[in-house]
Design a protein around this motif. Sequence first.
Motif, mmCIF file in Angstrom:
data_model
loop_
_atom_site.group_PDB
_atom_site.id
_atom_site.type_symbol
_atom_site.label_atom_id
_atom_site.label_comp_id
_atom_site.label_asym_id
_atom_site.label_seq_id
_atom_site.Cartn_x
_atom_site.Cartn_y
_atom_site.Cartn_z
ATOM 1 N N GLY A 1 0.816 -1.203 0.000
ATOM 2 C CA GLY A 1 0.000 0.000 0.000
ATOM 3 C C GLY A 1 0.849 1.251 0.000
ATOM 4 N N VAL A 2 0.219 2.391 -0.218
ATOM 5 C CA VAL A 2 0.947 3.662 -0.267
ATOM 6 C C VAL A 2 1.442 4.083 1.114
ATOM 7 C CG1 VAL A 2 -0.212 4.505 -2.325
ATOM 8 C CG2 VAL A 2 -1.227 4.937 -0.080
ATOM 9 N N GLU A 3 1.042 3.351 2.148
ATOM 10 C CA GLU A 3 1.547 3.650 3.487
ATOM 11 C C GLU A 3 3.016 3.244 3.643
ATOM 12 O OE1 GLU A 3 -2.767 2.101 3.876
ATOM 13 O OE2 GLU A 3 -0.940 1.584 2.752
ATOM 14 N N ALA A 4 3.493 2.371 2.758
ATOM 15 C CA ALA A 4 4.823 1.793 2.885
ATOM 16 C C ALA A 4 5.919 2.801 2.582
ATOM 17 C CB ALA A 4 4.965 0.593 1.944
ATOM 18 N N GLY A 5 7.063 2.615 3.223
ATOM 19 C CA GLY A 5 8.243 3.381 2.875
ATOM 20 C C GLY A 5 8.885 2.802 1.630
ATOM 21 N N GLY A 6 9.753 3.581 0.991
ATOM 22 C CA GLY A 6 10.427 3.106 -0.205
ATOM 23 C C GLY A 6 9.608 3.328 -1.456
ATOM 24 N N HIS A 7 10.017 2.653 -2.528
ATOM 25 C CA HIS A 7 9.351 2.812 -3.812
ATOM 26 C C HIS A 7 8.005 2.103 -3.829
ATOM 27 C CE1 HIS A 7 13.512 3.822 -4.730
ATOM 28 N NE2 HIS A 7 13.030 4.517 -5.738
ATOM 29 N N HIS A 8 7.066 2.678 -4.543
ATOM 30 C CA HIS A 8 5.693 2.172 -4.559
ATOM 31 C C HIS A 8 5.368 1.482 -5.881
ATOM 32 C CE1 HIS A 8 4.147 5.091 -1.212
ATOM 33 N NE2 HIS A 8 4.941 4.137 -0.761
ATOM 34 N N LEU A 9 4.696 0.346 -5.746
ATOM 35 C CA LEU A 9 4.258 -0.427 -6.902
ATOM 36 C C LEU A 9 2.837 -0.073 -7.333
ATOM 37 C CD1 LEU A 9 5.760 -3.774 -5.648
ATOM 38 C CD2 LEU A 9 6.389 -2.670 -7.804
ATOM 39 N N GLY A 10 2.131 0.671 -6.507
ATOM 40 C CA GLY A 10 0.756 1.063 -6.811
ATOM 41 C C GLY A 10 0.433 2.382 -6.150
ATOM 42 N N ASP A 11 -0.855 2.736 -6.145
ATOM 43 C CA ASP A 11 -1.261 4.033 -5.594
ATOM 44 C C ASP A 11 -2.484 3.924 -4.702
ATOM 45 O OD1 ASP A 11 -3.213 3.486 -7.456
ATOM 46 O OD2 ASP A 11 -2.847 5.269 -8.691
ATOM 47 N N ARG A 12 -2.641 2.752 -4.070
ATOM 48 C CA ARG A 12 -3.831 2.525 -3.246
ATOM 49 C C ARG A 12 -3.437 2.165 -1.820
ATOM 50 N NH1 ARG A 12 -7.664 -0.065 -6.312
ATOM 51 N NH2 ARG A 12 -9.055 0.049 -4.516
ATOM 52 N N PRO A 13 -4.267 2.504 -0.831
ATOM 53 C CA PRO A 13 -4.041 2.039 0.539
ATOM 54 C C PRO A 13 -4.177 0.526 0.618
ATOM 55 C CG PRO A 13 -5.585 3.880 0.503
ATOM 56 C CD PRO A 13 -5.417 3.435 -0.922
ATOM 57 N N VAL A 14 -3.433 -0.074 1.517
ATOM 58 C CA VAL A 14 -3.403 -1.532 1.577
ATOM 59 C C VAL A 14 -4.757 -2.118 1.981
ATOM 60 C CG1 VAL A 14 -2.603 -1.708 3.976
ATOM 61 C CG2 VAL A 14 -1.983 -3.482 2.322
ATOM 62 N N GLY A 15 -5.513 -1.420 2.827
ATOM 63 C CA GLY A 15 -6.825 -1.917 3.225
ATOM 64 C C GLY A 15 -7.769 -2.044 2.037
ATOM 65 N N GLU A 16 -7.726 -1.074 1.126
ATOM 66 C CA GLU A 16 -8.559 -1.145 -0.075
ATOM 67 C C GLU A 16 -8.167 -2.334 -0.939
ATOM 68 O OE1 GLU A 16 -8.614 2.406 -2.349
ATOM 69 O OE2 GLU A 16 -9.351 3.670 -0.706
ATOM 70 N N LEU A 17 -6.870 -2.574 -1.055
ATOM 71 C CA LEU A 17 -6.400 -3.694 -1.873
ATOM 72 C C LEU A 17 -6.855 -5.026 -1.293
ATOM 73 C CD1 LEU A 17 -2.768 -2.440 -2.566
ATOM 74 C CD2 LEU A 17 -4.657 -2.527 -4.204
#
Length: 345
Positions: A148-164
Amino acid sequence: MADPEEAAARGCRALGVDFPLVQAGMGGIAGPALAAAVSDAGALGTVALYRSDHGQAGALVAETARRTPRTFGVNVIPEVAGRLLPEQIRALLDTADRPLLLNSYGLPPQPQAAAVLGAGHRLLVQVGSVAEAATAAALGAHAVVLQGVEAGGHHLGDRPVGELLGELPGELPGELSACGLEVPVLVAGAVATGGDLHSALCAGASGALCGTAFVATRESAAHAEYKRALIRAEGSDTVVSDRFSIGWPGRPHRVLRSPVTDAAEPLPAVFVAWTTVMGDRRPVPRGSAAAPTVEAEGAVAEMARYAGLGCGRVTAMEPAGQVVARFRAEFRAALADSTTAPALG
């Protein structure tokens, strides 16, 4: 609400460990010492290969194996490794003295995935969408990580992990139904304590991948100034930016705020530090994707200090094994507290 004990058991089986926690493969930061310490504590430590060639990758795998008798992960980044990826996979296959786990940041090419699985190793794939998770499952992944976008570092997506997690089509909570198989799903993003892990498992995950929680450990190869800044920070001190794209373009990243991220316009890409990458001493331009390691000298605060929203719960520098032990204790306490109200993110 999912049963967190059953979910944890699924995650442990998929990863081949005692506790469903994966230490992220952070390039330059996650070396053999950190990976071995985490694995010795019963979670899954991960050594990062980043841009290493065959010889360098083999040495990293061999050194990690020398330090721990347990299962550990080997992290690759296909989109960054490029032509080096087949060399890195071959080094894993040539050097491994036991079944290991390939931890791929992003979807690996099918030939490399098949080679790893054919040699008897496990495959864990990090993705940023449910569609990519289905592709990873089709490759034969033992488990997938939804970042999710809450993570540090580079992002693979643009959604919060709960939504995923809420979009997963599996018949069991937190599992992905693909190719007739149920593939356990882990989460990455704002999991910094055993209580956070418990909430994630109640929401349907089968484990978690954590980077920020391990950056400030004693075995981490992060620069001391980076560790101190992380310990002082709160989630509000992080920002998703595109300012550290030199060497890794096209991926937004969550980092600690700095003059680089807060400037109205990108600052000039002049050299701000020196560091060592795979044995070579190199200058670091402002805007480089390189994280500050123990070998960095110069304006460390202007480098990419990756950090997730859970950084406010990292409050001291301590051994990695102690971090895992605390996760375990907090998770057990949350299990025992029937009034715990799970809230992911």
